[in-house]
Design a protein around this motif. Structure first.
Motif, PDB file in Angstrom:
ATOM      1  N   PRO A 273      14.371  -9.574 -31.645  1.00  0.00           N
ATOM      2  CA  PRO A 273      14.876  -8.570 -30.490  1.00  0.00           C
ATOM      3  C   PRO A 273      14.111  -7.400 -30.916  1.00  0.00           C
ATOM      4  CG  PRO A 273      16.371  -8.928 -32.285  1.00  0.00           C
ATOM      5  CD  PRO A 273      15.146 -10.077 -32.330  1.00  0.00           C
ATOM      6  N   HIS A 274      14.041  -6.277 -30.163  1.00  0.00           N
ATOM      7  CA  HIS A 274      13.445  -4.937 -30.141  1.00  0.00           C
ATOM      8  C   HIS A 274      14.298  -4.230 -30.966  1.00  0.00           C
ATOM      9  CE1 HIS A 274      12.231  -0.913 -29.377  1.00  0.00           C
ATOM     10  NE2 HIS A 274      11.163  -1.142 -29.677  1.00  0.00           N
ATOM     11  N   ARG A 275      13.976  -3.686 -31.946  1.00  0.00           N
ATOM     12  CA  ARG A 275      14.813  -2.647 -32.840  1.00  0.00           C
ATOM     13  C   ARG A 275      14.524  -1.313 -32.927  1.00  0.00           C
ATOM     14  NH1 ARG A 275      15.694  -7.414 -36.588  1.00  0.00           N
ATOM     15  NH2 ARG A 275      17.390  -8.281 -35.795  1.00  0.00           N
ATOM     16  N   PRO A 276      14.789  -0.441 -32.028  1.00  0.00           N
ATOM     17  CA  PRO A 276      14.231   0.896 -31.990  1.00  0.00           C
ATOM     18  C   PRO A 276      14.155   1.677 -33.319  1.00  0.00           C
ATOM     19  CG  PRO A 276      15.898   0.520 -30.256  1.00  0.00           C
ATOM     20  CD  PRO A 276      15.892  -0.546 -31.078  1.00  0.00           C
ATOM     21  N   GLY A 277      15.074   1.525 -34.145  1.00  0.00           N
ATOM     22  CA  GLY A 277      15.141   2.233 -35.325  1.00  0.00           C
ATOM     23  C   GLY A 277      13.958   1.724 -36.673  1.00  0.00           C
ATOM     24  N   ARG A 278      13.494   0.523 -36.449  1.00  0.00           N
ATOM     25  CA  ARG A 278      12.625  -0.319 -37.186  1.00  0.00           C
ATOM     26  C   ARG A 278      11.305   0.328 -36.970  1.00  0.00           C
ATOM     27  NH1 ARG A 278      12.049  -6.711 -37.237  1.00  0.00           N
ATOM     28  NH2 ARG A 278      11.039  -6.924 -39.232  1.00  0.00           N
ATOM     29  N   PRO A 279      10.763   0.579 -38.340  1.00  0.00           N
ATOM     30  CA  PRO A 279       9.317   1.182 -38.048  1.00  0.00           C
ATOM     31  C   PRO A 279       8.350  -0.062 -37.774  1.00  0.00           C
ATOM     32  CG  PRO A 279      10.077   1.020 -40.571  1.00  0.00           C
ATOM     33  CD  PRO A 279      11.310   0.540 -39.687  1.00  0.00           C
TER      34      PRO A 279
ATOM     35  N   GLY B  80       4.519  -1.570 -30.413  1.00  0.00           N
ATOM     36  CA  GLY B  80       3.546  -1.418 -29.282  1.00  0.00           C
ATOM     37  C   GLY B  80       3.460  -2.025 -28.042  1.00  0.00           C
ATOM     38  N   MET B  81       3.687  -3.434 -28.088  1.00  0.00           N
ATOM     39  CA  MET B  81       3.715  -4.339 -27.024  1.00  0.00           C
ATOM     40  C   MET B  81       5.142  -4.271 -26.170  1.00  0.00           C
ATOM     41  SD  MET B  81       0.668  -5.512 -26.733  1.00  0.00           S
ATOM     42  CE  MET B  81       0.927  -6.190 -25.495  1.00  0.00           C
ATOM     43  N   PHE B  82       6.172  -3.660 -26.920  1.00  0.00           N
ATOM     44  CA  PHE B  82       7.572  -3.383 -26.089  1.00  0.00           C
ATOM     45  C   PHE B  82       7.112  -2.155 -25.234  1.00  0.00           C
ATOM     46  CE2 PHE B  82      11.211  -0.970 -25.859  1.00  0.00           C
ATOM     47  CZ  PHE B  82      12.295  -2.056 -25.228  1.00  0.00           C
ATOM     48  N   ILE B  83       6.318  -1.105 -25.595  1.00  0.00           N
ATOM     49  CA  ILE B  83       5.938   0.074 -25.032  1.00  0.00           C
ATOM     50  C   ILE B  83       5.063  -0.490 -23.695  1.00  0.00           C
ATOM     51  CG2 ILE B  83       4.741   2.132 -25.103  1.00  0.00           C
ATOM     52  CD1 ILE B  83       5.494   2.331 -27.903  1.00  0.00           C
TER      53      ILE B  83
END
Length: 166
Positions: A124-130, A134-137
């Motif tokens: 899953p995409h975790r926005p707070g994770r560094p 890239g591919m989510f964007i």
């Protein structure tokens, strides 16, 4: 890969100028133009790719942007170029070439590299994770994206398509 395309792959949707299309001058849509930038072995590939894309957008009439929608479309293109070239730098031994193909409806970005892996949005995409965004964007900003393996088996081309703002 993305499943966001509202119509089948290869079908770019209704023709411009049809019902619901905005009235834009014919010269504003640079149909069929292709730009190529060789990036193999160069330093600063991400910055060079963005500068190259910015110049193409300027030449094609996307910049300077006439309004907020066109400005957002141009910024999306530059961000996607940055993400695709960065991924090739980080995960595929560097990019070989950046290609931009503009039609009346779609701008297709292609980054070729010699890598063997395939990009995929972290799930899953975790926005707070560094890192790992890239591919989510790319998936969120583009109509569609994918990977085409080179016929000789050495490398691939990662492509993404964005709607033209005309």
């Amino acid at each position: 890969m993305s499943t966001t395309r509202p119509y089948p792959p290869g079908d770019l949707g209704p023709e411009p100028g049809g019902a619901g299309a905005s009235a834009a001058p014919a010269a504003a849509a640079p149909a069929g133009q292709i730009r190529r930038l060789r990036l193999a072995g160069t330093r600063g590939a991400v910055a060079r790719g963005r500068d190259f894309a910015r110049q193409a957008l300027h030449d094609w009439g996307w910049l300077p942007a006439a309004g907020a929608d066109r400005r957002a479309a141009a910024e999306d293109v530059l961000l996607v170029v940055s993400e695709l070239v960065t991924n090739a730098c980080l995960h595929a031994e560097g990019p070989e070439e950046l290609r931009l193909r503009c039609t009346a409806k779609v701008l297709r970005l292609e980054v070729s590299d010699l890598g063997t892996g395939s990009p995929a949005p972290r799930s899953p995409h975790r926005p707070g994770r560094p890192g790992g965004h890239g591919m989510f964007i790319v998936q969120r900003l583009c109509l569609d994206w994918g990977v085409v393996r080179n016929p000789d088996g050495a490398g691939k081309t990662v492509w993404a398509e964005l709607a033209a703002p005309f």
